[in-house]
Design a protein around this motif. Structure first.
Motif, mmCIF file in Angstrom:
data_model
loop_
_atom_site.group_PDB
_atom_site.id
_atom_site.type_symbol
_atom_site.label_atom_id
_atom_site.label_comp_id
_atom_site.label_asym_id
_atom_site.label_seq_id
_atom_site.Cartn_x
_atom_site.Cartn_y
_atom_site.Cartn_z
ATOM 1 N N GLY A 182 1.490 -7.923 -7.838
ATOM 2 C CA GLY A 182 1.590 -6.639 -8.529
ATOM 3 C C GLY A 182 1.948 -5.490 -7.623
ATOM 4 O O GLY A 182 2.581 -4.528 -8.039
ATOM 5 N N LYS A 183 1.534 -5.556 -6.368
ATOM 6 C CA LYS A 183 1.905 -4.558 -5.364
ATOM 7 C C LYS A 183 1.671 -5.171 -3.993
ATOM 8 O O LYS A 183 1.119 -6.276 -3.876
ATOM 9 C CB LYS A 183 1.101 -3.278 -5.521
ATOM 10 C CG LYS A 183 -0.402 -3.430 -5.340
ATOM 11 C CD LYS A 183 -1.076 -2.076 -5.472
ATOM 12 C CE LYS A 183 -2.577 -2.196 -5.196
ATOM 13 N NZ LYS A 183 -3.243 -0.872 -5.248
ATOM 14 N N SER A 184 2.100 -4.453 -2.943
ATOM 15 C CA SER A 184 1.973 -5.027 -1.604
ATOM 16 C C SER A 184 1.161 -4.156 -0.654
ATOM 17 O O SER A 184 0.766 -4.615 0.413
ATOM 18 C CB SER A 184 3.368 -5.259 -0.996
ATOM 19 O OG SER A 184 4.065 -4.039 -0.878
ATOM 20 N N ASN A 185 0.898 -2.899 -1.019
ATOM 21 C CA ASN A 185 0.209 -1.991 -0.099
ATOM 22 C C ASN A 185 -1.274 -1.852 -0.438
ATOM 23 O O ASN A 185 -1.797 -0.755 -0.643
ATOM 24 C CB ASN A 185 0.874 -0.611 -0.113
ATOM 25 C CG ASN A 185 0.862 0.024 -1.497
ATOM 26 O OD1 ASN A 185 0.834 -0.680 -2.507
ATOM 27 N ND2 ASN A 185 0.884 1.349 -1.548
ATOM 28 N N PHE A 186 -1.966 -2.975 -0.509
ATOM 29 C CA PHE A 186 -3.372 -2.963 -0.873
ATOM 30 C C PHE A 186 -4.205 -2.218 0.170
ATOM 31 O O PHE A 186 -4.018 -2.381 1.369
ATOM 32 C CB PHE A 186 -3.904 -4.396 -1.010
ATOM 33 C CG PHE A 186 -3.329 -5.136 -2.180
ATOM 34 C CD1 PHE A 186 -3.843 -4.947 -3.449
ATOM 35 C CD2 PHE A 186 -2.273 -6.013 -2.008
ATOM 36 C CE1 PHE A 186 -3.323 -5.633 -4.541
ATOM 37 C CE2 PHE A 186 -1.741 -6.696 -3.086
ATOM 38 C CZ PHE A 186 -2.265 -6.499 -4.356
ATOM 39 N N GLY A 187 -5.144 -1.392 -0.300
ATOM 40 C CA GLY A 187 -6.131 -0.772 0.578
ATOM 41 C C GLY A 187 -5.702 0.477 1.306
ATOM 42 O O GLY A 187 -6.483 1.047 2.061
ATOM 43 N N THR A 188 -4.466 0.933 1.102
ATOM 44 C CA THR A 188 -3.971 2.039 1.920
ATOM 45 C C THR A 188 -4.207 3.416 1.309
ATOM 46 O O THR A 188 -4.084 4.426 2.007
ATOM 47 C CB THR A 188 -2.466 1.876 2.177
ATOM 48 O OG1 THR A 188 -1.767 1.853 0.921
ATOM 49 C CG2 THR A 188 -2.181 0.583 2.926
ATOM 50 N N ALA A 189 -4.526 3.486 0.041
ATOM 51 C CA ALA A 189 -4.638 4.789 -0.636
ATOM 52 C C ALA A 189 -5.954 5.484 -0.292
ATOM 53 O O ALA A 189 -7.003 4.852 -0.154
ATOM 54 C CB ALA A 189 -4.529 4.612 -2.143
ATOM 55 N N GLY A 190 -5.884 6.805 -0.165
ATOM 56 C CA GLY A 190 -7.089 7.614 -0.058
ATOM 57 C C GLY A 190 -7.833 7.555 1.252
ATOM 58 O O GLY A 190 -9.004 7.920 1.323
ATOM 59 N N VAL A 191 -7.176 7.093 2.323
ATOM 60 C CA VAL A 191 -7.826 7.054 3.637
ATOM 61 C C VAL A 191 -7.696 8.433 4.289
ATOM 62 O O VAL A 191 -6.593 8.958 4.433
ATOM 63 C CB VAL A 191 -7.203 5.979 4.544
ATOM 64 C CG1 VAL A 191 -7.875 5.979 5.912
ATOM 65 C CG2 VAL A 191 -7.326 4.597 3.895
ATOM 66 N N GLY A 192 -8.819 9.017 4.681
ATOM 67 C CA GLY A 192 -8.823 10.374 5.213
ATOM 68 C C GLY A 192 -8.077 10.517 6.526
ATOM 69 O O GLY A 192 -8.030 9.580 7.345
ATOM 70 N N ASN A 193 -7.527 11.692 6.753
ATOM 71 C CA ASN A 193 -6.799 11.967 7.992
ATOM 72 C C ASN A 193 -7.694 11.897 9.216
ATOM 73 O O ASN A 193 -7.216 11.633 10.321
ATOM 74 C CB ASN A 193 -6.138 13.351 7.915
ATOM 75 C CG ASN A 193 -4.959 13.370 6.970
ATOM 76 O OD1 ASN A 193 -4.288 12.361 6.767
ATOM 77 N ND2 ASN A 193 -4.700 14.524 6.376
#
Length: 316
Positions: free
Chosen positions: A231-242
């Motif tokens: 369904g997608k390939s970029n698992f886990g990358t969203a919303g990680v703080g700077n």
């Protein structure tokens, strides 16, 4: 871990996916969950990836530093005045006019003016020799003692004592998850001339908040991506703080090896357990447990979707 690997194999077989795709997806999500659960976190173990975790980490560092240092120009409470008085008593009892004058400079004199009438008279006397004699007479009946930490006068370099006390405490001012005091008595706090100096030192330390998590982010971004069949390939990358992304380094590592009959994937973070923070938070076992539970939930969801799709097609 064996049960988790077995669950991924069952999921791959039931959903007609490759074990490579399932393994890479779950490795990425394990990195994310490890980042989330590695301290710091906000209250209730939440916000580990967001600014809430960053703020919690910064507050903890500030609180630890202020367990050691107090500023002479801090008008909150009586601690600055009491600690300054103790140091003045020690300098006069041991006949050290130079140290006395150093303590009376700037913020020290201002702090003394908040004391008794005698202390105010000493502070308002700008004749150093006469002020020293007044102080010596005033403190002659005082039990004066030094401290094993820092200098007798104002502490100028805050890092050495902080570092020494952290090492003495095992890296953190905590035991069994509960805050501890690095000094046996708050009266042994070290005196700094201005609170701005303490704030500047705190800022230099809080710049490191998020570093322990950052190794997992490095692994997450470096892992091969699963195919789009999931369904997608970029698992886990969203919303990680700077505050996590900002730390460069090589603490994170992975080893990926695939053969026609086997997949070997190892992920790790060489600094995540500094001072046993991850061990105390039980990060590894918690993450494996979360992934094991989620694989079963994903499998049930996929199978239900297949059944629903079949029933809908049958009806039409």
């Amino acid at each position: 871990m064996a049960q988790f690997q077995e669950a991924m194999t069952r999921y791959a077989f039931a959903c007609r996916e490759t074990i490579k795709d399932i393994g890479l997806k779950n490795a990425a999500l394990m990195c994310r969950e490890s980042m989330m659960l590695t301290p710091p976190m906000a209250a209730g173990g939440k916000g580990g990836l967001t600014v809430s975790g960053e703020k919690a980490g910064k507050r903890a560092i500030a609180a630890d530093v202020r367990k050691i240092y107090v500023a002479a120009d801090n008008r909150k409470g009586i601690a600055p005045l009491l600690i300054l008085s103790k140091k003045l008593a020690y300098s006069t009892r041991h006949g050290n006019p130079a140290e006395f004058r150093a303590l009376m400079d700037g913020a020290g004199r201002t702090a003394l003016k908040r004391g008794t009438r005698v202390l105010q008279a000493i502070a308002n006397d700008y004749d150093d020799e006469r002020a020293f004699r007044k102080a010596k007479n005033y403190f002659s009946r005082t039990m004066a003692r030094g401290t094993e930490y820092g200098t007798l006068g104002f502490q100028r370099d805050l890092r050495p004592v902080h570092k020494m006390l952290l090492a003495k405490a095992g890296g953190r001012f905590k035991q069994l998850g509960k805050p501890t005091q690095p000094l046996s008595n708050w009266r042994d706090k070290l005196l700094v001339q201005t609170d701005a100096e303490i704030q500047e030192y705190i800022a230099s330390r809080t710049a490191h908040v998020g570093k322990l998590k950052s190794g997992w982010y490095k692994v997450l971004m470096g892992l091969p991506k699963p195919s789009y069949r999931e369904g997608k390939s970029n698992f886990g990358t969203a919303g990680v703080g700077n505050y996590i992304k900002a730390h460069a380094g090589s603490a994170g590592y992975f080893n990926f090896n695939e053969t026609p009959s086997n997949l070997n994937l190892i992920i790790g973070n060489g600094i995540a357990d500094t001072n046993n923070v991850s061990t105390e938070a039980d990060v590894k076992e918690t993450v494996i447990g979360l992934r094991y539970k989620q694989v079963h939930l994903d499998l049930a969801r996929r199978l239900k979707k297949d059944v629903d799709d079949f029933n809908n097609n049958t009806k039409t």
